[in-house]
Enzyme design. Structure first.
Site, PDB file in Angstrom:
ATOM      1  N   HIS A 306      61.759  48.625  45.663  1.00 20.01           N
ATOM      2  CA  HIS A 306      61.719  50.087  45.767  1.00 20.01           C
ATOM      3  C   HIS A 306      61.969  50.469  47.208  1.00 20.01           C
ATOM      4  O   HIS A 306      61.527  49.767  48.117  1.00 20.01           O
ATOM      5  CB  HIS A 306      60.341  50.597  45.308  1.00 20.01           C
ATOM      6  N   ASP A 364      59.800  51.320  36.564  1.00 18.38           N
ATOM      7  CA  ASP A 364      60.795  51.150  35.503  1.00 18.38           C
ATOM      8  C   ASP A 364      60.712  49.806  34.801  1.00 18.38           C
ATOM      9  O   ASP A 364      61.342  49.604  33.769  1.00 18.38           O
ATOM     10  CB  ASP A 364      62.201  51.281  36.089  1.00 18.38           C
TER      11      ASP A 364
HETATM   12  N1  ACO Z   1      66.631  41.771  43.087  1.00 13.11           N
HETATM   13  C1  ACO Z   1      67.001  40.864  44.023  1.00 13.11           C
HETATM   14  N2  ACO Z   1      67.032  41.122  45.346  1.00 13.11           N
HETATM   15  C2  ACO Z   1      66.672  42.343  45.750  1.00 13.11           C
HETATM   16  C3  ACO Z   1      66.270  43.340  44.838  1.00 13.11           C
HETATM   17  C4  ACO Z   1      66.245  43.019  43.460  1.00 13.11           C
HETATM   18  N3  ACO Z   1      65.870  43.927  42.553  1.00 13.11           N
HETATM   19  N4  ACO Z   1      65.966  44.484  45.499  1.00 13.11           N
HETATM   20  C5  ACO Z   1      66.183  44.217  46.797  1.00 13.11           C
HETATM   21  N5  ACO Z   1      66.599  42.927  46.957  1.00 13.11           N
HETATM   22  C6  ACO Z   1      66.862  42.241  48.230  1.00 13.11           C
HETATM   23  C7  ACO Z   1      68.179  42.682  48.831  1.00 13.11           C
HETATM   24  O1  ACO Z   1      69.238  41.868  48.411  1.00 13.11           O
HETATM   25  C8  ACO Z   1      67.889  42.566  50.293  1.00 13.11           C
HETATM   26  O2  ACO Z   1      67.961  41.189  50.638  1.00 13.11           O
HETATM   27  P1  ACO Z   1      68.504  40.727  52.110  1.00 13.11           P
HETATM   28  O3  ACO Z   1      67.507  41.335  53.068  1.00 13.11           O
HETATM   29  O4  ACO Z   1      68.481  39.245  52.030  1.00 13.11           O
HETATM   30  O5  ACO Z   1      69.879  41.307  52.228  1.00 13.11           O
HETATM   31  C9  ACO Z   1      66.430  42.978  50.432  1.00 13.11           C
HETATM   32  O6  ACO Z   1      65.846  42.666  49.150  1.00 13.11           O
HETATM   33  C10 ACO Z   1      66.227  44.463  50.735  1.00 13.11           C
HETATM   34  O7  ACO Z   1      66.930  45.218  49.756  1.00 13.11           O
HETATM   35  P2  ACO Z   1      67.582  46.655  49.984  1.00 13.11           P
HETATM   36  O8  ACO Z   1      68.562  46.939  48.894  1.00 13.11           O
HETATM   37  O9  ACO Z   1      68.062  46.769  51.393  1.00 13.11           O
HETATM   38  O10 ACO Z   1      66.310  47.572  49.843  1.00 13.11           O
HETATM   39  P3  ACO Z   1      66.312  49.111  49.555  1.00 13.11           P
HETATM   40  O11 ACO Z   1      64.955  49.561  49.921  1.00 13.11           O
HETATM   41  O12 ACO Z   1      67.443  49.816  50.164  1.00 13.11           O
HETATM   42  O13 ACO Z   1      66.545  49.154  47.964  1.00 13.11           O
HETATM   43  C11 ACO Z   1      66.308  49.386  45.634  1.00 13.11           C
HETATM   44  C12 ACO Z   1      65.649  49.517  47.026  1.00 13.11           C
HETATM   45  C13 ACO Z   1      67.654  50.123  45.583  1.00 13.11           C
HETATM   46  C14 ACO Z   1      65.385  50.060  44.607  1.00 13.11           C
HETATM   47  C15 ACO Z   1      66.500  47.886  45.306  1.00 13.11           C
HETATM   48  O14 ACO Z   1      65.268  47.213  45.387  1.00 13.11           O
HETATM   49  C16 ACO Z   1      67.139  47.651  43.914  1.00 13.11           C
HETATM   50  O15 ACO Z   1      68.358  47.699  43.786  1.00 13.11           O
HETATM   51  N6  ACO Z   1      66.295  47.416  42.861  1.00 13.11           N
HETATM   52  C17 ACO Z   1      66.786  47.266  41.524  1.00 13.11           C
HETATM   53  C18 ACO Z   1      67.078  48.648  40.923  1.00 13.11           C
HETATM   54  C19 ACO Z   1      65.843  49.408  40.564  1.00 13.11           C
HETATM   55  O16 ACO Z   1      64.912  48.874  39.943  1.00 13.11           O
HETATM   56  N7  ACO Z   1      65.815  50.717  40.904  1.00 13.11           N
HETATM   57  C20 ACO Z   1      64.690  51.586  40.576  1.00 13.11           C
HETATM   58  C21 ACO Z   1      64.074  52.196  41.766  1.00 13.11           C
HETATM   59  S1  ACO Z   1      62.642  53.083  41.296  1.00 13.11           S
HETATM   60  C22 ACO Z   1      63.141  54.606  40.762  1.00 13.11           C
HETATM   61  O17 ACO Z   1      64.161  55.148  41.095  1.00 13.11           O
HETATM   62  C23 ACO Z   1      62.236  55.338  39.833  1.00 13.11           C
END
Ligand code: ACO
Length: 429
Positions: A306, A364
Site C-alpha cells: 500500500h 482488498d
Molecule cells: N508484490 C510484489 N512486490 C511488490 C508489491 C506486490 N504487491 N508491491 C510493492 N512491491 C515491491 C516493488 O516491486 C518495490 O520493490 P523494489 O524496491 O525492489 O523496486 C517495492 O515493493 C516498493 O513498491 P512501490 O510500487 O514503489 O510502492 P508504492 O507504495 O508506490 O506502491 C502499490 C503501492 C501500488 C499499492 C503496490 O504495493 C502494488 O502494486 N500492490 C498491488 C496492487 C494493490 O493491491 N493495490 C491496492 C492498493 S489499496 C487500495 O487502493 C484500496
C-alpha cells in the site's frame, strides 16, 4: 511555544517558511509563498510529500497501521458501530445520539428512490456495459435529475445533495447490476436497514423476495464501514479538485467514481480475487511468490502493499475475520480461495522480500472473497466500493466548500517541451 521555521538555501540567499502542526501526524512546511519569494515551484509527481488541504475527517498512520474516522479507530467502529452511524460521524464530526441517528436513518431511507425517468436513462446503455461505466454516467446525470440541489453556495442545497447521494447510490448500484443481468429493477424497501435494503435491491426479483440474512447484511454493512473514507486518496483528491472549481456535487462525485474505477485503486479487489483463483491450490503458492519477487516478471501479489500503510492494513484484519464468518454462514467450509489467501499471507509475511519492503495484505486481499460468497460478480466489486466511499467523498467535498481558504486547484509543472518557436507554413515544413 516557539514557531518552527524551515530554511531553504538557494545560492547565497536563505528563505524562511513556517512549519504548521496538525493535531497528530507529521508537521508540514507551508510553501504557499515559495513561488512569490523564490520564483521556484516544488516537484512532487504523485503528491508523495504534499499535503493538498487541511482536513479533520480521517487520519492514517501508515507505519503504525492505524486508521481513524474523526478520531475513532476503525476496528472499534467496525465492531461497535454501523455504516449509517459512521456516515453521520464522517459528515457531522461527532457520533450521533439515538434520536439523531434515528432521524438521519429516516432521512436517508426516505431518499432511496430515484426519479422514475432514470429507468429510461439506464436503458440507453448496452446490456454488456461494465457497471462502473454505467455508474459514472448515471451519477453524473443526477445533476440533471436533481438540479434543485446543485447551487453549492446554498448550505441547505449542499445538505440535500449529500443525503440524496448517500441514499440513492445503493439504488443506482443495484440498478446497474440488475440491468447487466437482464432482470427488472427492484424498488427500495423502507422497512430495511441500509445494507439489507441494498442486498434486497440486488438479489430480490418480483417473483421472489430475497431473504436477507442478518449476518450477511452485517458483513455488507462492515464492508461499507471499512471503505467509507481514506483521507486524500486518488478518488477523493479527484472529488476535491473537481469541486474546487465550484462544479456541482453530482459532477464531483461522478469524477470520483471514474477515478476509483482504475485497477490501481478501486479495481484491486477484483484483481486480488482473480489472482487467488489463478493460484488455485496451496501447493502452487511458492511458484507465485517467486514470480512476485522476480524483477523481470511484471506479476505482483495483488492485495499486497500500500502506498501509505507500511504495516498491516487495519481493515484487512477485520476483512479476514469477516471472510471466515461469511463463508461459515453460507456453509462454504474449506473454501479453497480462502485457504490459498491465508496460506499466501502466512508465507509472504515470513519472506524476507516482503518483510524488508514492509508489504502486508491490504483491504482488498480478503474483500473479494466475501463479496463473491455473498453472490456479487467481480464486475460489481468496484461499484460496491463506490457506494461505500460516497460518504467520504461528500464529507471531504463539504469540508472543502465550507473552507474560507478554498482555492481552485491548479498544480504547476516542470515543462520539458519545446521553447517558443515560430510557426512555419505547411509548405515550408
Ligand atoms: N508484490 C510484489 N512486490 C511488490 C508489491 C506486490 N504487491 N508491491 C510493492 N512491491 C515491491 C516493488 O516491486 C518495490 O520493490 P523494489 O524496491 O525492489 O523496486 C517495492 O515493493 C516498493 O513498491 P512501490 O510500487 O514503489 O510502492 P508504492 O507504495 O508506490 O506502491 C502499490 C503501492 C501500488 C499499492 C503496490 O504495493 C502494488 O502494486 N500492490 C498491488 C496492487 C494493490 O493491491 N493495490 C491496492 C492498493 S489499496 C487500495 O487502493 C484500496
Amino acid at each position: 511555544m516557539t514557531e518552527k521555521v524551515a530554511k531553504l538555501t538557494l545560492g547565497d540567499q536563505t528563505f524562511d517558511f513556517p512549519v504548521l502542526q496538525g493535531s497528530v501526524g507529521p508537521d508540514v512546511i507551508d510553501i504557499r509563498s515559495l513561488y512569490a519569494k523564490t520564483g521556484l515551484f516544488t516537484y512532487d509527481p504523485g503528491f508523495t510529500s504534499t499535503a493538498a488541504c487541511d482536513s479533520s475527517i480521517t487520519y492514517i498512520d501508515g507505519d503504525k497501521g492505524e486508521l481513524l474516522y474523526r478520531g475513532y479507530p476503525i476496528d472499534q467502529l467496525a465492531e461497535k458501530s454501523s455504516y449509517t452511524e459512521v456516515c453521520y460521524l464522517l459528515l457531522y464530526g461527532e457520533l450521533p445520539t439515538k434520536a439523531q441517528l434515528a432521524e438521519f436513518d429516516d432521512l436517508v431511507t426516505r431518499h432511496t428512490m430515484v426519479h422514475e425517468q432514470m429507468h429510461y436513462f439506464f436503458r440507453g446503455f448496452r446490456r454488456d456495459a461494465h457497471p462502473m461505466a454505467v455508474m459514472t454516467g448515471v451519477v453524473g446525470a443526477m445533476a440533471a435529475f436533481y438540479h434543485d440541489s446543485t447551487d453549492i453556495t446554498d448550505p441547505q442545497q449542499r445538505e440535500i445533495a449529500s443525503i440524496r447521494m448517500i441514499a440513492k447510490m445503493p439504488t443506482i448500484a443495484a440498478m446497474a447490476y440488475k440491468y447487466s443481468v437482464g432482470q427488472p429493477f427492484v424498488y427500495p424497501r423502507n422497512d430495511l436497514d441500509y445494507a439489507s435494503n441494498f442486498l434486497h435491491m440486488c438479489f430480490s426479483v418480483p417473483a421472489e423476495q430475497y431473504e436477507v440474512s442478518p449476518e450477511i447484511a452485517r458483513a455488507m454493512d462492515l464492508i461499507f464501514t471499512l471503505h467509507a473514507d481514506h483521507e486524500q486518496n486518488a478518488s477523493t483528491s479527484t472529488v476535491r479538485l473537481s469541486g474546487s472549481s465550484d462544479a456541482n456535487p453530482f459532477a464531483c462525485i461522478a469524477a470520483g467514481v471514474a477515478c476509483l474505477w482504475g485497477p490501481a485503486h478501486g479495481g484491486a479487489n477484483e484483481a486480488a480475487l482473480n489472482m487467488l483463483r489463478q493460484i488455485g491450490t496451496v501447493e502452487r503458492i511458492p511458484e507465485f511468490i517467486a514470480r512476485a519477487k522476480d524483477k523481470n516478471d511484471p506479476f505482483r501479489l495483488m492485495g499486497f502493499g500500500h502506498r501509505v500503510y507500511k504495516n498491516y492494513d487495519p481493515r484487512a484484519k477485520v476483512m479476514q475475520e469477516t471472510a471466515k464468518k461469511v463463508l461459515d454462514i453460507l456453509g462454504v467450509e474449506n473454501n479453497p480461495t480462502l485457504q490459498v489467501a491465508k496460506e499466501l499471507e502466512r508465507i509472504a509475511l515470513e519472506d524476507e522480500y516482503f518483510v524488508d519492503r514492509k508489504l502486508y495484505p491490504n483491504v482488498d486481499f480478503y474483500s473479494g472473497i466475501i463479496l463473491n460468497a455473498i453472490g456479487f460478480p467481480t464486475s460489481m466489486f468496484t461499484v460496491l466500493f463506490a457506494v461505500a466511499r460516497t460518504v467520504g467523498w461528500i464529507a471531504q467535498w463539504k469540508e472543502m466548500i465550507a473552507d474560507p481558504q478554498k482555492k481552485i486547484g491548479r498544480p504547476r509543472q516542470l515543462y520539458n517541451g519545446s521553447p517558443a518557436r515560430e510557426y512555419q507554413s505547411i509548405d515550408a515544413r
